[in-house]
Scaffold this motif. Sequence first.
Motif, short mmCIF file in Angstrom:
data_model
loop_
_atom_site.label_atom_id
_atom_site.label_comp_id
_atom_site.label_asym_id
_atom_site.label_seq_id
_atom_site.Cartn_x
_atom_site.Cartn_y
_atom_site.Cartn_z
N ARG A 200 97.53 16.28 91.27
CA ARG A 200 98.54 17.12 91.91
C ARG A 200 98.16 18.60 91.90
NH1 ARG A 200 102.35 13.98 88.66
NH2 ARG A 200 103.31 12.35 89.93
N HIS A 201 97.00 18.96 91.37
CA HIS A 201 96.65 20.37 91.26
C HIS A 201 96.54 21.00 92.64
CE1 HIS A 201 94.64 24.02 89.89
NE2 HIS A 201 94.95 23.66 88.66
N THR A 202 96.98 22.26 92.72
CA THR A 202 97.04 22.93 94.02
C THR A 202 95.66 23.23 94.61
OG1 THR A 202 97.23 25.05 92.83
CG2 THR A 202 99.28 23.96 93.51
N ARG A 203 94.63 23.27 93.77
CA ARG A 203 93.30 23.58 94.31
C ARG A 203 92.77 22.45 95.18
NH1 ARG A 203 89.08 22.91 89.24
NH2 ARG A 203 89.87 20.93 88.42
N SER B 133 94.70 20.92 97.43
CA SER B 133 95.61 20.76 98.58
C SER B 133 94.86 20.85 99.91
CB SER B 133 96.72 21.81 98.51
OG SER B 133 96.16 23.12 98.49
N GLU B 134 93.90 21.76 100.00
CA GLU B 134 93.16 21.91 101.26
C GLU B 134 92.29 20.68 101.52
OE1 GLU B 134 92.16 23.88 104.78
OE2 GLU B 134 93.72 24.24 103.29
N ARG C 274 94.54 17.91 102.80
CA ARG C 274 94.96 18.13 104.18
C ARG C 274 93.84 17.76 105.16
NH1 ARG C 274 94.51 21.90 108.01
NH2 ARG C 274 93.18 23.18 106.65
#
Length: 297
Positions: free
Chosen positions: A227-230, A232-233, A236
């Motif tokens: 779930r780490h935000t790094r 996210s790309e 996507r």
Amino acid sequence: MAENTAVDKTDSANASGAVLRPGRAADPVPATPESALNAAQRTAALQADDDQGPNAESGSEQPGAQESQDRTAETGPETPDIEQALAESRQRKLRLMLRQCDRVLLMDFNLLAMSDWPDNYQMAAARRSRDLWIFSALLAATFFLSGLTGFVPAWVAGGGFGAFVIILLLGVPFIRRIYTSRPSYMDLIIRRQRMLRDARKHAAHLEGKEGLIWQCARMAEYNPALRHTRFSELLRLSEQRVLPRYLTRREHVRLYLIYLLEAEKAYGKVQQAFFDGNQDAIDRGWQAVAAVPEDRA
């Protein structure tokens, strides 16, 4: 005289026999023996309690017992069915996770890690050697051209021409390897491009047509690092099926590799949870729940 005659007649009548006169109604039989007025009424009340007691108790207890039996009959069979349905739903969810993320097991760590990637120090040293080679070749060419114009003697121009030819030959790869084993700057650049191209090709193989890591994100319950935000790309781009073409730098590939390693950890936990649930279903005799995972792609 007349009054005395009437009194005498009344007294004579009372003496001859009792006369019943209308009065109030008899007292009802009390409900409890304690409130009875006499022994007869108390006895009647006790008999009435003895007759009504067992019937009343059985009548009051029978609906409750029947209701509890009905509730037991209704909830008893449903509890195992609910547990079986929940277990089947959970196994189906785990099986879906395993099927969607099974290509993570095809990961080639060495190919994505790019351990032989030329570092910046090697690139700087190779660039310095290249600049020195170019400067030497230009200097020798300058002496040769100066001799053609007459500014320097002919023997200097001839020496410059010979040096220029030798320097050019030292730049040829198979000749350069004779006197040094260090790769040239061009060799390092070609190696970087080749390793990056192989990593992108392998990432395209892992992602396939449907994408991989965005489907592995469902396993974040078993590994919160997903779930780490790094990431996210990357998620996507994977969901849009265009991730491999955007892996243009080594940092991107390394980040992709880190996510695959975390997904591999989560996959092992999901697989263990599936096997445990499968074994529990076998122990309970739930044949509909007990199943093997589908073949991996």
